[in-house]
Scaffold this motif. Structure first.
Motif, PDB file in Angstrom:
ATOM      1  N   PHE A  69     -18.074 -12.860   9.104  1.00 26.45           N
ATOM      2  CA  PHE A  69     -18.630 -12.476   7.805  1.00 26.45           C
ATOM      3  C   PHE A  69     -20.113 -12.833   7.738  1.00 26.45           C
ATOM      4  CE2 PHE A  69     -14.103 -13.467   6.629  1.00 26.45           C
ATOM      5  CZ  PHE A  69     -13.711 -12.150   6.458  1.00 26.45           C
ATOM      6  N   SER A  70     -20.449 -14.031   8.218  1.00 27.02           N
ATOM      7  CA  SER A  70     -21.852 -14.453   8.210  1.00 27.02           C
ATOM      8  C   SER A  70     -22.681 -13.630   9.185  1.00 27.02           C
ATOM      9  CB  SER A  70     -21.954 -15.942   8.567  1.00 27.02           C
ATOM     10  OG  SER A  70     -21.253 -16.736   7.625  1.00 27.02           O
ATOM     11  N   ALA A  71     -22.118 -13.348  10.371  1.00 30.62           N
ATOM     12  CA  ALA A  71     -22.846 -12.552  11.360  1.00 30.62           C
ATOM     13  C   ALA A  71     -23.087 -11.132  10.849  1.00 30.62           C
ATOM     14  CB  ALA A  71     -22.065 -12.520  12.673  1.00 30.62           C
ATOM     15  N   LEU A  72     -22.114 -10.570  10.147  1.00 22.81           N
ATOM     16  CA  LEU A  72     -22.291  -9.232   9.573  1.00 22.81           C
ATOM     17  C   LEU A  72     -23.410  -9.233   8.543  1.00 22.81           C
ATOM     18  CD1 LEU A  72     -18.558  -8.185   9.190  1.00 22.81           C
ATOM     19  CD2 LEU A  72     -20.270  -6.987  10.572  1.00 22.81           C
ATOM     20  N   VAL A  73     -23.444 -10.259   7.688  1.00 25.40           N
ATOM     21  CA  VAL A  73     -24.508 -10.358   6.691  1.00 25.40           C
ATOM     22  C   VAL A  73     -25.864 -10.487   7.375  1.00 25.40           C
ATOM     23  CG1 VAL A  73     -25.486 -11.849   4.887  1.00 25.40           C
ATOM     24  CG2 VAL A  73     -23.062 -11.255   4.843  1.00 25.40           C
ATOM     25  N   ALA A  74     -25.930 -11.288   8.439  1.00 26.38           N
ATOM     26  CA  ALA A  74     -27.188 -11.435   9.186  1.00 26.38           C
ATOM     27  C   ALA A  74     -27.619 -10.100   9.791  1.00 26.38           C
ATOM     28  CB  ALA A  74     -27.030 -12.489  10.278  1.00 26.38           C
ATOM     29  N   ASP A  75     -26.647  -9.297  10.227  1.00 31.64           N
ATOM     30  CA  ASP A  75     -26.967  -7.981  10.783  1.00 31.64           C
ATOM     31  C   ASP A  75     -27.498  -7.029   9.713  1.00 31.64           C
ATOM     32  OD1 ASP A  75     -26.185  -8.713  13.318  1.00 31.64           O
ATOM     33  OD2 ASP A  75     -24.205  -7.785  13.188  1.00 31.64           O
ATOM     34  N   PHE A  76     -26.916  -7.086   8.524  1.00 29.12           N
ATOM     35  CA  PHE A  76     -27.241  -6.132   7.471  1.00 29.12           C
ATOM     36  C   PHE A  76     -28.489  -6.511   6.676  1.00 29.12           C
ATOM     37  CE2 PHE A  76     -22.357  -5.498   7.205  1.00 29.12           C
ATOM     38  CZ  PHE A  76     -22.387  -4.663   8.312  1.00 29.12           C
ATOM     39  N   ALA A  77     -28.855  -7.805   6.661  1.00 30.22           N
ATOM     40  CA  ALA A  77     -29.975  -8.280   5.845  1.00 30.22           C
ATOM     41  C   ALA A  77     -31.283  -8.229   6.624  1.00 30.22           C
ATOM     42  CB  ALA A  77     -29.707  -9.713   5.374  1.00 30.22           C
TER      43      ALA A  77
END
Length: 405
Positions: A330-338
């Motif tokens: 979940f955190s890695a996805l947010v880092a990818d999208f932000a």
């Protein structure tokens, strides 16, 4: 076009090793009160509300600290290693006050809240450091970090086994571990993809809502957090109650404590393995697999409760293995999208909101277990991964439609 920067392998391995060790040591503070609760109760009567607050108080403090950190953009504006070191050292010092303040008192609860607030400068800041060391292997990098958080969360149960009836020794060991973490953090290097923000940008908070992909990742994370910390906090109590129906109380307590450590630690191993796989099959796919496994495990644990200890133990160990591997994704996805310069603040916001939810579940679990029984309570926890699963399936469809478009 400038080619993407790559990190020197040796420097990357050293930085991540130091970071993971520091996180394990610092996060040993989180579940100290849950690990030593039976010994504290033997020394002094503590009301059920205060028992829960000794654990959920950490969540309260963490949420307040993480929200303040996200709004002020601290992970993106300050040197993360120094911020980590300062917060870990102060958290260790405050945790040590549990040795001298009255057991289960309001002062002890305030100390737990303050410890949680300072840990907001450890866990999310560690994620900021981790994602700065890579792009294509970001799922694995965050998996290492969250795996360290998970193993660190299990450590106080190990300290408690070594300390026996001397719960103050467990508190002392956890505080010393946090001070050790502070020293290590000062030597953690920053990766080539680390980005900073020169000034505070309040609009970054709204990005989490405006970006649909981030929003769905947040929702998946909330479903995950609904069960995670309630399970970690009260697994020992649940296992002890289940074992006590078929074995002496002392044996039930020892077995519950050992299995809680193993179940939580297995989640840390699962985080690292899941992160490695996520960079190959997709972060959202690993999250879906983990949520499905956690949902099935929780339901099985509910129906196995009170049965043969071997079956109950195996069920809780598998739940511990499957409950955590989705967390780093979940955190890695947010880092990818932000945007890179805002990634630290948005991940911190995500973490803050998720832990706000855990306050409700951690506080409510022993109360509802007393009213409804542990079987019904465990089934209620299973609702979290069920809802998170829906969000992640929708995210995967959205990502595939955007790729096709």
């Amino acid at each position: 076009m400038t080619p993407p920067r790559s990190a020197p392998p040796l420097a990357k391995a050293l930085a991540l090793s130091l970071l993971a060790t520091a996180v394990i040591a610092a996060l040993s503070l989180w579940f100290v009160s849950a690990a030593i609760l039976p010994e504290m109760l033997a020394e002094r009567a503590i009301s059920p509300m205060r028992q829960a607050l000794l654990s959920s108080g950490v969540q309260i403090g963490f949420v307040a600290g993480a929200l303040a950190s996200a709004v002020l953009g601290l992970p993106d504006r300050l040197h993360p290693g120094r911020l980590f070191a300062l917060c870990a050292a102060l958290a260790g010092a405050i945790n040590a006050t549990l040795i001298v303040v009255p057991v289960g008192s309001g002062t002890a609860i305030v100390a737990r809240i303050a410890t949680g607030a300072l840990l907001a400068g450890v866990y999310p800041v560690g994620m900021k450091i981790a994602v700065g060391w890579g792009l294509r292997d970001r799922g694995f990098l965050v998996g290492i970090l969250v795996g360290a958080v998970t193993i660190g969360s299990a450590v106080p149960h190990l300290f408690a086994l070594g300390g026996g009836t001397d719960w103050r020794l467990t508190v002392s060991l956890a505080s010393l571990a946090a001070l050790f973490a502070a020293v290590l953090a000062l030597f953690v290097g920053l990766g080539p993809h680390h980005a900073t923000a020169r000034r505070f940008d309040p609009t970054v908070v709204g990005e989490a809502w405006r970006n649909r992909r981030i929003r769905l990742a947040f929702l998946g994370y909330f479903g995950h957090m609904w069960e995670l910390y309630a399970m970690w906090t009260w697994a020992g109590a649940a296992l002890g109650a289940s074992f006590a129906t078929l074995m002496p109380e002392a044996d039930a307590l020892f077995g519950a404590r050992l299995l809680t450590f193993l179940a939580v630690a297995l989640g840390g191993i699962g985080c690292i393995a899941g992160g490695y796989v996520a960079d190959r099959i997709g972060k959202e796919t690993v999250a879906i697999i983990a949520l499905s496994g956690s949902l099935a495990s929780a339901v099985f644990c509910a129906f196995a409760f009170g049965g043969p200890p071997v079956i109950v133990a195996a069920a809780f160990l598998f739940w511990g293995l499957t409950i955590a591997p989705d967390s780093p994704q979940f955190s890695a996805l947010v880092a990818d999208f932000a945007a890179p310069r805002h990634a630290g603040s948005i991940m911190t916001l995500q973490t803050a909101l998720g832990f706000a939810l855990t306050f409700v579940t951690v506080q409510a679990t022993p109360v509802l277990a007393g009213l409804l029984g542990w079987q019904a309570m465990i089934l209620l926890l299973a609702a979290g991964p069920a809802l998170g699963l829906v969000a992640m399936v929708r995210l995967r469809r959205l990502m595939r439609s955007q790729e096709d478009g």
